[in-house]
Design an enzyme around this catalytic site. Structure first.
Site, mmCIF file in Angstrom:
data_model
loop_
_atom_site.group_PDB
_atom_site.id
_atom_site.type_symbol
_atom_site.label_atom_id
_atom_site.label_comp_id
_atom_site.label_asym_id
_atom_site.label_seq_id
_atom_site.Cartn_x
_atom_site.Cartn_y
_atom_site.Cartn_z
ATOM 1 N N GLN A 99 -3.636 -24.804 -9.220
ATOM 2 C CA GLN A 99 -3.007 -26.074 -9.561
ATOM 3 C C GLN A 99 -3.469 -26.548 -10.937
ATOM 4 O O GLN A 99 -2.664 -27.005 -11.761
ATOM 5 C CB GLN A 99 -3.349 -27.136 -8.510
ATOM 6 C CG GLN A 99 -2.740 -28.497 -8.788
ATOM 7 C CD GLN A 99 -1.233 -28.485 -8.708
ATOM 8 O OE1 GLN A 99 -0.660 -28.053 -7.710
ATOM 9 N NE2 GLN A 99 -0.559 -28.967 -9.753
ATOM 10 N N ASP A 119 -3.506 -38.082 -6.353
ATOM 11 C CA ASP A 119 -3.230 -37.200 -5.215
ATOM 12 C C ASP A 119 -3.235 -38.069 -3.963
ATOM 13 O O ASP A 119 -3.598 -39.251 -4.002
ATOM 14 C CB ASP A 119 -4.293 -36.096 -5.137
ATOM 15 C CG ASP A 119 -3.892 -34.940 -4.216
ATOM 16 O OD1 ASP A 119 -2.773 -34.979 -3.659
ATOM 17 O OD2 ASP A 119 -4.695 -34.016 -4.046
ATOM 18 N N ARG A 137 -4.900 -19.197 1.048
ATOM 19 C CA ARG A 137 -4.870 -20.663 1.150
ATOM 20 C C ARG A 137 -5.628 -21.002 2.427
ATOM 21 O O ARG A 137 -5.083 -20.888 3.530
ATOM 22 C CB ARG A 137 -3.434 -21.172 1.189
ATOM 23 C CG ARG A 137 -3.297 -22.690 1.141
ATOM 24 C CD ARG A 137 -1.822 -23.050 1.090
ATOM 25 N NE ARG A 137 -1.582 -24.476 1.166
ATOM 26 C CZ ARG A 137 -1.508 -25.298 0.124
ATOM 27 N NH1 ARG A 137 -1.685 -24.822 -1.093
ATOM 28 N NH2 ARG A 137 -1.261 -26.583 0.293
ATOM 29 N N HIS A 163 -9.000 -26.026 -6.282
ATOM 30 C CA HIS A 163 -7.604 -25.551 -6.348
ATOM 31 C C HIS A 163 -7.336 -25.053 -7.773
ATOM 32 O O HIS A 163 -6.619 -25.700 -8.548
ATOM 33 C CB HIS A 163 -6.672 -26.693 -5.981
ATOM 34 C CG HIS A 163 -5.283 -26.280 -5.603
ATOM 35 N ND1 HIS A 163 -4.809 -24.994 -5.759
ATOM 36 C CD2 HIS A 163 -4.244 -27.005 -5.076
ATOM 37 C CE1 HIS A 163 -3.560 -24.930 -5.349
ATOM 38 N NE2 HIS A 163 -3.193 -26.129 -4.925
ATOM 39 N N ARG A 188 3.813 -24.076 -11.562
ATOM 40 C CA ARG A 188 2.948 -23.275 -10.692
ATOM 41 C C ARG A 188 3.370 -21.801 -10.777
ATOM 42 O O ARG A 188 2.530 -20.897 -10.816
ATOM 43 C CB ARG A 188 3.056 -23.768 -9.240
ATOM 44 C CG ARG A 188 2.400 -25.110 -8.956
ATOM 45 C CD ARG A 188 0.882 -25.023 -8.943
ATOM 46 N NE ARG A 188 0.390 -24.069 -7.976
ATOM 47 C CZ ARG A 188 0.232 -24.329 -6.671
ATOM 48 N NH1 ARG A 188 0.535 -25.528 -6.185
ATOM 49 N NH2 ARG A 188 -0.233 -23.407 -5.858
ATOM 50 N N CYS A 202 -0.012 -33.409 -7.795
ATOM 51 C CA CYS A 202 0.096 -32.013 -7.339
ATOM 52 C C CYS A 202 1.077 -31.842 -6.191
ATOM 53 O O CYS A 202 1.467 -30.706 -5.894
ATOM 54 C CB CYS A 202 -1.283 -31.480 -6.958
ATOM 55 S SG CYS A 202 -2.156 -32.492 -5.752
#
Length: 303
Positions: free
Chosen positions: A131, A221, A101, A128, A288, A260
């Site tokens: 996700q 988001d 990450r 991502h 996830r 997310c």
């Protein structure tokens, strides 16, 4: 050996394999079954950014698979104490798979170029993929099939939006993006999408109502992501008309809401929507674990 750095790395058939495996493993999980498919397998987890869902889901899935995960934060000095090439080659001698990450996508690409184990992008400034896999996994649970469905993105065309555009193109999902001038995909991103999904059309608009009309899923988001704090006032002003609220969702009353997370309630989305009957945010977050488990199993089987 394969990596998962962007969804460009996967064919449609490979995405289907990952989602199918994740579905099978979730069904087992719900029955209380945790089959140790990779006993003693170790994942190195490198974090340059804070995390809840990414850290816990990868740590938990490795335990479910019979292995373990090692959390590597600032103390290991990723990209600071030694060159990425040395870091990658050394860590590859000690673990079976790496999840990163990171702040900069280029660092993950460089790491992967030297790694001798599979590398997973757990989030970068560019995309991502984990996700997006979880989002499609959730859409299938909610809608039965995602084919021909419409996903509306309202807000900043960011790293999550790019990954969703890639996977929507590969799976035949219609996608509309509503963003203010200057915050939609730039020419480089649009070319990246077009190169990977020839013939797939992405709808771009500055009108949120136009984007959500006919949508099966409405997604947003945060307006200010980690690292963009200096732009907070400017961004909140630019996105003021892009809030996902009851009035906007009234244009697609059968649509589910996705995010997310973490969310800034009262900014990009209201509590009315976040906690409403069409909100899928908790289910989406939980998935996830299962979608990523499918990806890890697929990658480890490619070694």
């Amino acid at each position: 050996m394969r990596h998962l750095l962007t969804l460009k790395d996967l064919t449609t058939a490979e995405i289907e394999d990952i989602l199918r495996t994740g579905r099978e493993l979730k069904d087992q999980y719900l029955q209380g079954i945790r089959e140790p498919l990779f006993p003693a397998c170790v994942m190195g987890m490198i974090f340059e950014k804070q995390s809840l869902r990414t850290r816990v889901s990868f740590d938990a899935l490795m335990t479910h698979l019979g292995g373990s995960a090692i959390f590597l934060a600032d103390e290991v000095g990723f990209g600071k104490r030694e060159p990425v090439c040395d870091f990658s080659r050394v860590l590859s001698q000690m673990v079976d798979v790496v999840m990163i990450r990171a702040k900069h996508h280029e660092d993950v690409e460089e790491f992967a170029s030297y790694a001798t184990v599979p590398v997973i992008n757990g989030l970068t400034d560019f995309c991502h993929p984990c996700q997006a896999l979880a989002d499609i996994f959730t859409m299938r649970e909610l809608l039965g099939s995602e084919k021909g469905r419409k996903l509306a993105w309202v807000g900043d065309a960011n790293n999550v939006a790019l990954s969703l555009a890639l996977i929507c193109g590969k799976l035949g999902i219609r996608m509309a993006v509503a963003a203010p001038e200057g915050y939609t995909f730039d020419d480089e991103h649009l070319q990246f999408i077009a190169d990977n999904q020839p013939g797939w059309e992405l709808e771009i608009t500055h009108d949120p109502v136009e984007a959500v009309t006919g949508a099966d899923v409405v997604y947003t988001d945060v307006w200010v992501s980690m690292g963009q704090e200096a732009e907070k006032a400017k961004r909140e002003q630019a996105f003021a008309d892009y809030q996902v609220n009851g009035a906007l969702m009234a244009h697609c009353p059968q649509a589910y809401f996705m995010h997310c997370l973490p969310a800034r309630r009262g900014l990009e989305v209201t509590d009315e929507v976040m906690c409403g009957p069409r909100s899928a945010i908790v289910q989406e977050a939980g998935n996830r674990l299962h979608a990523q488990k499918g990806a890890v199993v697929w990658l480890l089987n490619q070694r």
